[in-house]
Design a protein around this motif. Structure first.
Motif, short mmCIF file in Angstrom:
data_model
loop_
_atom_site.label_atom_id
_atom_site.label_comp_id
_atom_site.label_asym_id
_atom_site.label_seq_id
_atom_site.Cartn_x
_atom_site.Cartn_y
_atom_site.Cartn_z
N ASN A 168 0.83 -1.22 0.00
CA ASN A 168 0.00 0.00 0.00
C ASN A 168 0.86 1.26 0.00
OD1 ASN A 168 -2.37 -1.46 -0.01
ND2 ASN A 168 -2.62 -1.41 2.21
N ARG A 169 1.95 1.21 0.75
CA ARG A 169 2.87 2.36 0.79
C ARG A 169 3.43 2.64 -0.60
NH1 ARG A 169 8.63 2.60 4.13
NH2 ARG A 169 9.59 4.26 2.90
N VAL A 170 3.84 1.59 -1.29
CA VAL A 170 4.40 1.75 -2.64
C VAL A 170 3.35 2.34 -3.58
CG1 VAL A 170 5.23 0.51 -4.67
CG2 VAL A 170 6.14 -0.05 -2.40
N ILE A 171 2.16 1.79 -3.55
CA ILE A 171 1.10 2.24 -4.45
C ILE A 171 0.75 3.71 -4.19
CG2 ILE A 171 -1.34 1.91 -5.01
CD1 ILE A 171 -0.88 -1.11 -4.45
N GLU A 172 0.81 4.11 -2.93
CA GLU A 172 0.48 5.49 -2.57
C GLU A 172 1.59 6.49 -2.94
OE1 GLU A 172 -0.33 5.26 1.56
OE2 GLU A 172 -2.22 4.16 1.32
N THR A 173 2.82 6.03 -2.99
CA THR A 173 3.95 6.96 -3.16
C THR A 173 4.55 6.96 -4.56
OG1 THR A 173 5.45 5.26 -2.27
CG2 THR A 173 4.60 6.92 -0.73
N VAL A 174 4.26 5.96 -5.36
CA VAL A 174 4.81 5.89 -6.72
C VAL A 174 3.72 6.32 -7.72
CG1 VAL A 174 5.83 4.43 -8.50
CG2 VAL A 174 6.37 4.02 -6.08
N PRO A 175 4.01 7.29 -8.60
CA PRO A 175 3.03 7.70 -9.61
C PRO A 175 2.54 6.50 -10.42
CG PRO A 175 4.87 9.23 -9.58
CD PRO A 175 5.26 8.08 -8.68
N ALA A 176 1.24 6.44 -10.65
CA ALA A 176 0.64 5.27 -11.30
C ALA A 176 1.25 4.99 -12.67
CB ALA A 176 -0.87 5.47 -11.43
N GLU A 177 1.60 6.05 -13.41
CA GLU A 177 2.15 5.85 -14.75
C GLU A 177 3.55 5.25 -14.74
OE1 GLU A 177 3.14 10.12 -13.54
OE2 GLU A 177 1.45 8.72 -13.37
N LYS A 178 4.22 5.28 -13.59
CA LYS A 178 5.56 4.72 -13.49
C LYS A 178 5.57 3.33 -12.86
CE LYS A 178 8.53 8.80 -13.17
NZ LYS A 178 9.63 9.41 -12.40
N LEU A 179 4.42 2.88 -12.38
CA LEU A 179 4.36 1.67 -11.57
C LEU A 179 3.66 0.52 -12.29
CD1 LEU A 179 4.76 0.28 -8.77
CD2 LEU A 179 2.51 1.19 -8.14
N LEU A 180 4.30 -0.66 -12.23
CA LEU A 180 3.68 -1.90 -12.68
C LEU A 180 3.54 -2.82 -11.48
CD1 LEU A 180 2.73 -3.94 -14.87
CD2 LEU A 180 5.13 -4.70 -15.01
N ILE A 181 2.31 -3.23 -11.18
CA ILE A 181 2.07 -4.24 -10.15
C ILE A 181 2.06 -5.58 -10.87
CG2 ILE A 181 0.51 -5.07 -8.35
CD1 ILE A 181 -0.55 -2.20 -8.13
N PHE A 182 3.03 -6.42 -10.56
CA PHE A 182 3.33 -7.57 -11.41
C PHE A 182 3.45 -8.86 -10.61
CE2 PHE A 182 6.75 -9.97 -13.79
CZ PHE A 182 5.94 -10.37 -14.84
N ASN A 183 2.70 -9.87 -11.04
CA ASN A 183 2.85 -11.24 -10.54
C ASN A 183 3.59 -12.02 -11.62
OD1 ASN A 183 2.42 -14.01 -9.83
ND2 ASN A 183 0.61 -13.42 -8.66
N VAL A 184 4.71 -12.62 -11.26
CA VAL A 184 5.54 -13.27 -12.27
C VAL A 184 4.79 -14.39 -13.00
CG1 VAL A 184 7.73 -12.69 -11.19
CG2 VAL A 184 6.56 -14.80 -10.52
N LYS A 185 3.70 -14.88 -12.42
CA LYS A 185 2.88 -15.89 -13.09
C LYS A 185 2.24 -15.33 -14.36
CE LYS A 185 0.03 -18.15 -10.48
NZ LYS A 185 -0.95 -18.47 -9.41
#
Length: 250
Positions: A168-185
């Motif tokens: 949650n901290r990462v999602i709140e502090t990193v701009p959405a356009e720079k962030l990929l939430i990724f499951n290696v599957k």
């Protein structure tokens, strides 16, 4: 400054080693993670400096010099600083299917001290993992406590909550356009789309499973225990010789 193109902010045991292998195959290497430090134990001096003086950026710069990406510990703990230094870098948050699945994997590997056990058993495990493995592990764990606000290896720590709070901290502090939430599957496509590179024809890497981790760490602990035993044997032999000669003089 550093020249990072990708900053991995996922905690250990979220597929970070697999992601590192994938990034290096895509041309975003070399990547720095705990395994690099595992084979360069002199780096514990840098970890010590990071823990003792958070305002001293020189140690972090030395740690990541020459790397194009960083994954897992210790880099993820300083992701906000790394983003400032590398404003064009992409940020990837690796995740598991659920917090509980991550907890199970973490307790079997990197945070094995978190399992329910006696106080003495916990202290013994901490000694073996922190001191018998390598000194840098001790300092990384100290930095973890400062950043997470809890000791991940303490049986009282709610790892599922720590994992959730971190994400949650990462999602709140990193701009959405720079962030990929990724499951290696998910494989190559979401990763390659995010990085703007073609999808390889090769299978997505699967690296550092729990079984592989245990074999590698077990071998390292065995080696260190043998070295410690040899040093103790030499010391005992040396002292015995001194006592023997002293006895002859009497």
């Amino acid at each position: 400054m550093t020249s990072l193109k990708v900053i991995g902010v996922g905690l250990g045991r979220t597929g970070t080693r697999s992601l590192q292998a994938a990034l290096e195959e895509l041309g975003f290497g070399p990547g720095y993670d705990m395994l690099r430090a595992f084979h360069n134990t002199h780096l514990y001096h840098l970890f010590q400096k990071l823990h003792e003086d958070e305002e001293d950026n020189s140690s972090l710069l030395q740690l990541l010099h020459g790397f194009s990406s960083t994954l897992s510990y210790p880099g993820c703990l300083f992701y906000e600083q790394l983003m400032e230094w590398n404003p064009d870098a992409k940020v990837i948050l690796t995740v598991r299917d659920s917090p509980d699945l991550w907890v199970t994997s973490a307790q079997e590997t990197i945070f094995s001290g978190n399992k329910k056990q006696s106080w003495l058993a916990w202290k013994i495990k901490r000694f073996i993992f922190s001191y018998m493995m390598a000194s840098y592990v001790y300092w990384v764990m100290k930095i973890m406590v400062v950043v997470h606000g809890v000791d991940p290896n303490d049986p009282k720590t709610d790892l599922a909550q720590m994992y959730t709070d971190w994400n949650n901290r990462v999602i709140e502090t990193v701009p959405a356009e720079k962030l990929l939430i990724f499951n290696v599957k998910e494989g190559w496509k979401p990763l390659c789309d995010f990085l703007g590179v073609p999808v390889p024809d090769t299978p997505f890497p699967r690296v550092n499973t729990e079984e592989q981790w245990k074999r590698r760490v077990g071998a390292k602990v065995s080696t260190n225990l043998r070295r410690a035993g040899l040093k103790l044997l030499l010391f005992v032999g040396f002292m015995s010789c001194i006592l023997f000669f002293l006895f002859l003089k009497i």
